[in-house]
Design a protein around this motif. Structure first.
Motif: not given
Length: 125
Positions: A98, A112-113
């Motif tokens: 993230a 979270m990315d």
């Protein structure tokens, strides 16, 4: 951004495993990283997370005292040392990253990315 998790396998109850996650594609100095897991028929759940500096760590109650999360010196690798494994730890484990603007780490999946493909951990009784 790519995250590659490894280290899963079959272990007997009481045993240990160390999972690794290597990140690539950008500088990860301002990315928090974490581990989540998903058991068959269950939702993905938080396991552990670490801030970008490594100074702050967070654990699910189920992981406290047994699991340790850490980052490599280059900050683009994260490890999950798992001790005293139990059959209920059986799951696919996912690493995630993230982008953050302060030294903390999200503890929910929606925070979270980036996600890696999972690695299967099976603990036999």
């Amino acid at each position: 951004v790519q995250l590659q998790a490894s280290g899963g396998g079959l272990v007997q109850a009481g045993g240990s495993l160390t999972l690794s996650c290597a990140a690539s594609g950008r500088t990860f100095s301002n990315y928090a990283m974490g581990w989540f897991r998903q058991a068959p028929g269950k939702e993905r759940e938080f396991v552990a997370a670490i801030s970008w500096s490594g100074s702050s760590t967070y654990y699910a109650d189920s992981a406290k005292g047994r699991f340790t999360i850490s980052r490599g010196n280059a900050k683009n690798t994260v490890y999950l040392q798992m001790n005293s494994l139990k059959p209920e730890d059986t799951a696919v484990y996912y690493c995630a990253a993230a982008r953050v603007n302060s030294d903390y780490a999200p503890r929910i999946a929606d925070g979270m990315d980036y996600w890696g493909k999972g690695t299967l951990v099976t603990v036999s009784s």
